[in-house]
Design an enzyme around this catalytic site. Structure first.
Site, PDB file in Angstrom:
ATOM      1  N   GLU A  46      -5.356   5.219   0.005  1.00 50.01           N
ATOM      2  CA  GLU A  46      -4.460   5.127  -1.159  1.00 50.01           C
ATOM      3  C   GLU A  46      -4.508   6.355  -2.063  1.00 50.01           C
ATOM      4  O   GLU A  46      -3.477   6.788  -2.578  1.00 50.01           O
ATOM      5  CB  GLU A  46      -4.784   3.869  -1.984  1.00 50.01           C
ATOM      6  CG  GLU A  46      -4.241   2.580  -1.396  1.00 50.01           C
ATOM      7  CD  GLU A  46      -5.143   1.951  -0.356  1.00 50.01           C
ATOM      8  OE1 GLU A  46      -6.136   2.580   0.075  1.00 50.01           O
ATOM      9  OE2 GLU A  46      -4.862   0.799   0.024  1.00 50.01           O
ATOM     10  N   GLU A  50      -7.697  -3.955   3.809  1.00 51.16           N
ATOM     11  CA  GLU A  50      -7.984  -4.988   2.803  1.00 51.16           C
ATOM     12  C   GLU A  50      -7.740  -6.391   3.355  1.00 51.16           C
ATOM     13  O   GLU A  50      -8.457  -7.328   3.016  1.00 51.16           O
ATOM     14  CB  GLU A  50      -7.125  -4.746   1.553  1.00 51.16           C
ATOM     15  CG  GLU A  50      -7.520  -3.467   0.831  1.00 51.16           C
ATOM     16  CD  GLU A  50      -6.553  -3.114  -0.286  1.00 51.16           C
ATOM     17  OE1 GLU A  50      -5.388  -2.787   0.028  1.00 51.16           O
ATOM     18  OE2 GLU A  50      -6.939  -3.186  -1.461  1.00 51.16           O
ATOM     19  N   GLY A  76      -3.717  -1.622   2.820  1.00 49.39           N
ATOM     20  CA  GLY A  76      -3.592  -3.081   2.779  1.00 49.39           C
ATOM     21  C   GLY A  76      -4.030  -3.746   4.079  1.00 49.39           C
ATOM     22  O   GLY A  76      -4.439  -4.923   4.060  1.00 49.39           O
TER      23      GLY A  76
HETATM   24  N1  COA Z   1       4.397   2.051   5.439  1.00 49.75           N
HETATM   25  C1  COA Z   1       5.639   2.211   5.936  1.00 49.75           C
HETATM   26  N2  COA Z   1       5.868   2.735   7.156  1.00 49.75           N
HETATM   27  C2  COA Z   1       4.786   3.067   7.901  1.00 49.75           C
HETATM   28  C3  COA Z   1       3.472   2.917   7.438  1.00 49.75           C
HETATM   29  C4  COA Z   1       3.282   2.369   6.133  1.00 49.75           C
HETATM   30  N3  COA Z   1       2.096   2.159   5.612  1.00 49.75           N
HETATM   31  N4  COA Z   1       2.637   3.365   8.384  1.00 49.75           N
HETATM   32  C5  COA Z   1       3.398   3.761   9.423  1.00 49.75           C
HETATM   33  N5  COA Z   1       4.691   3.604   9.133  1.00 49.75           N
HETATM   34  C6  COA Z   1       5.868   3.913   9.962  1.00 49.75           C
HETATM   35  C7  COA Z   1       6.164   5.396   9.998  1.00 49.75           C
HETATM   36  O1  COA Z   1       6.899   5.789   8.868  1.00 49.75           O
HETATM   37  C8  COA Z   1       6.932   5.490  11.279  1.00 49.75           C
HETATM   38  O2  COA Z   1       8.244   5.016  11.052  1.00 49.75           O
HETATM   39  P1  COA Z   1       9.524   5.819  11.657  1.00 49.75           P
HETATM   40  O3  COA Z   1       9.312   5.793  13.148  1.00 49.75           O
HETATM   41  O4  COA Z   1      10.704   5.009  11.204  1.00 49.75           O
HETATM   42  O5  COA Z   1       9.439   7.200  11.079  1.00 49.75           O
HETATM   43  C9  COA Z   1       6.266   4.468  12.190  1.00 49.75           C
HETATM   44  O6  COA Z   1       5.583   3.582  11.315  1.00 49.75           O
HETATM   45  C10 COA Z   1       5.223   5.078  13.122  1.00 49.75           C
HETATM   46  O7  COA Z   1       4.283   5.811  12.345  1.00 49.75           O
HETATM   47  P2  COA Z   1       3.924   7.358  12.596  1.00 49.75           P
HETATM   48  O8  COA Z   1       3.433   7.918  11.300  1.00 49.75           O
HETATM   49  O9  COA Z   1       5.067   8.060  13.252  1.00 49.75           O
HETATM   50  O10 COA Z   1       2.727   7.204  13.645  1.00 49.75           O
HETATM   51  P3  COA Z   1       1.546   8.250  13.892  1.00 49.75           P
HETATM   52  O11 COA Z   1       0.874   7.783  15.133  1.00 49.75           O
HETATM   53  O12 COA Z   1       2.038   9.642  13.827  1.00 49.75           O
HETATM   54  O13 COA Z   1       0.541   8.042  12.642  1.00 49.75           O
HETATM   55  C11 COA Z   1      -0.745   6.773  11.043  1.00 49.75           C
HETATM   56  C12 COA Z   1      -0.141   6.825  12.454  1.00 49.75           C
HETATM   57  C13 COA Z   1      -1.300   5.367  10.824  1.00 49.75           C
HETATM   58  C14 COA Z   1      -1.874   7.805  10.892  1.00 49.75           C
HETATM   59  C15 COA Z   1       0.373   7.072  10.003  1.00 49.75           C
HETATM   60  O14 COA Z   1       1.493   6.252  10.287  1.00 49.75           O
HETATM   61  C16 COA Z   1      -0.009   6.827   8.577  1.00 49.75           C
HETATM   62  O15 COA Z   1      -0.755   7.620   7.990  1.00 49.75           O
HETATM   63  N6  COA Z   1       0.483   5.723   7.975  1.00 49.75           N
HETATM   64  C17 COA Z   1       0.287   5.436   6.575  1.00 49.75           C
HETATM   65  C18 COA Z   1      -1.089   4.882   6.330  1.00 49.75           C
HETATM   66  C19 COA Z   1      -1.317   4.639   4.857  1.00 49.75           C
HETATM   67  O16 COA Z   1      -1.360   5.548   4.044  1.00 49.75           O
HETATM   68  N7  COA Z   1      -1.499   3.369   4.508  1.00 49.75           N
HETATM   69  C20 COA Z   1      -1.809   2.963   3.157  1.00 49.75           C
HETATM   70  C21 COA Z   1      -0.576   2.603   2.429  1.00 49.75           C
HETATM   71  S1  COA Z   1      -0.988   2.096   0.768  1.00 49.75           S
END
Ligand code: COA
Length: 261
Positions: A135, A115, A112
């Site tokens: 996604e 997007e 998102g």
């Molecule tokens: N939704 C909800 N929470 C999210 C999030 C999302 N899309 N992206 C990150 N967070 C949260 C994590 O759960 C974490 O929370 P916590 O500290 O309470 O556990 C916090 O943000 C930090 O993220 P973290 O994953 O620990 O950071 P990282 O540096 O290890 O990784 C990313 C960064 C962006 C690679 C990873 O967070 C990620 O893959 N996020 C999801 C991306 C995604 O799939 N987005 C599409 C959703 S439809």
């Protein structure tokens, strides 16, 4: 000004900087943040002092790391449709905003978040920015217009590569494929976005709004319908005070003073 929970708004010299503010969740879009964005879009449209918008994320790590997966994980099919439609409506309002909107992408722009950047009129990225539509890794597809807007911006083949692999690309690659307009060091990102916006805002505001509308709707129409829209909006602008002022100023070799009329 609306009472935002997850959004900051700073207004200076006609430019509103809207920052998504959930840095501990990498600015993920939960339902409240989408509601805040909807209120912000309305506020921008209704506030004459706001001439353009820069959209960014709080912190140095993320623009927006996607829809909030914790919230999405509990949805059923009916909620899923509603979540998608609400986000789509807000992003569409951004895309059709009569005031220019620049995404200043300061880190992860995933799902998102990517997007949201795609719905903005221009995108500037910091060198550490990362883009992706992951996604399919979660068993869903982009639901805020990504399957429609990404191919229109970078072409179908490149869009499908991103959508089907779910892999991220860095800012250099995003620039190479035309996903972002330019890449700058993170410390300069907001200044560069403001500079670009200031250059845009020197121009006639009515013309800017209609140029956005014509370019956006034009891509969704047949060439004949798009050309008809363009000529009609061109004609409409010929009746504005701003058109008269712009041309008179040119002929008198002075700077135009547009009035949005
Ligand atoms: N939704 C909800 N929470 C999210 C999030 C999302 N899309 N992206 C990150 N967070 C949260 C994590 O759960 C974490 O929370 P916590 O500290 O309470 O556990 C916090 O943000 C930090 O993220 P973290 O994953 O620990 O950071 P990282 O540096 O290890 O990784 C990313 C960064 C962006 C690679 C990873 O967070 C990620 O893959 N996020 C999801 C991306 C995604 O799939 N987005 C599409 C959703 S439809």
């Amino acid at each position: 000004m609306p009472d935002f929970q997850n959004l900051q708004l700073d207004l200076r010299d006609g430019i509103a900087t809207l920052s998504v503010n959930r840095p501990d969740k990498l600015n993920a879009l939960n339902a409240q943040t989408i509601r805040d964005l909807a209120a912000a879009v309305r506020h921008v449209a209704e506030t004459p002092e706001i001439q353009g918008v820069i959209l960014t994320g709080v912190g140095e790590k993320a623009f927006v790391a996607g829809a909030d997966i914790a919230e999405l994980s509990t949805m059923g099919p009916v909620d899923g449709v509603e979540v998608s439609r609400l986000g789509q409506r807000v992003f569409r309002e951004i895309e059709l905003s009569r005031k220019p909107v620049i995404a200043a992408v300061n880190g992860f722009a995933l799902g998102g978040g990517c997007e949201l950047a795609l719905a903005c009129h221009l995108r500037i990225a910091s060198e550490n920015a990362k883009f992706g539509l992951p996604e399919v890794k979660l068993g869903i597809i982009p639901g805020y217009g990504g399957t429609l807007r990404l191919p229109r911006i970078v072409g179908k083949g490149r869009a499908l590569e991103l959508i089907l692999t779910g892999e991220m690309i860095d800012a250099t690659e995003a620039h190479r494929i035309g996903l972002v307009n330019r890449v700058v060091p993170q410390a300069e990102l907001l200044d560069e976005a403001r500079k670009l916006m200031s250059t845009i805002l020197r121009n006639g505001p009515v013309a800017l709004g209609l140029a956005i509308e014509c370019t956006t709707r034009g891509l969704e129409m047949s060439i004949d319908d798009g050309l008809a829209l363009e000529s009609n909006l061109f004609g409409l602008l010929s009746a504005t005070e701003d058109m008269h002022e712009g041309m008179t100023a040119f002929l008198e070799k002075r700077k135009a003073e547009f009035k949005n009329k």
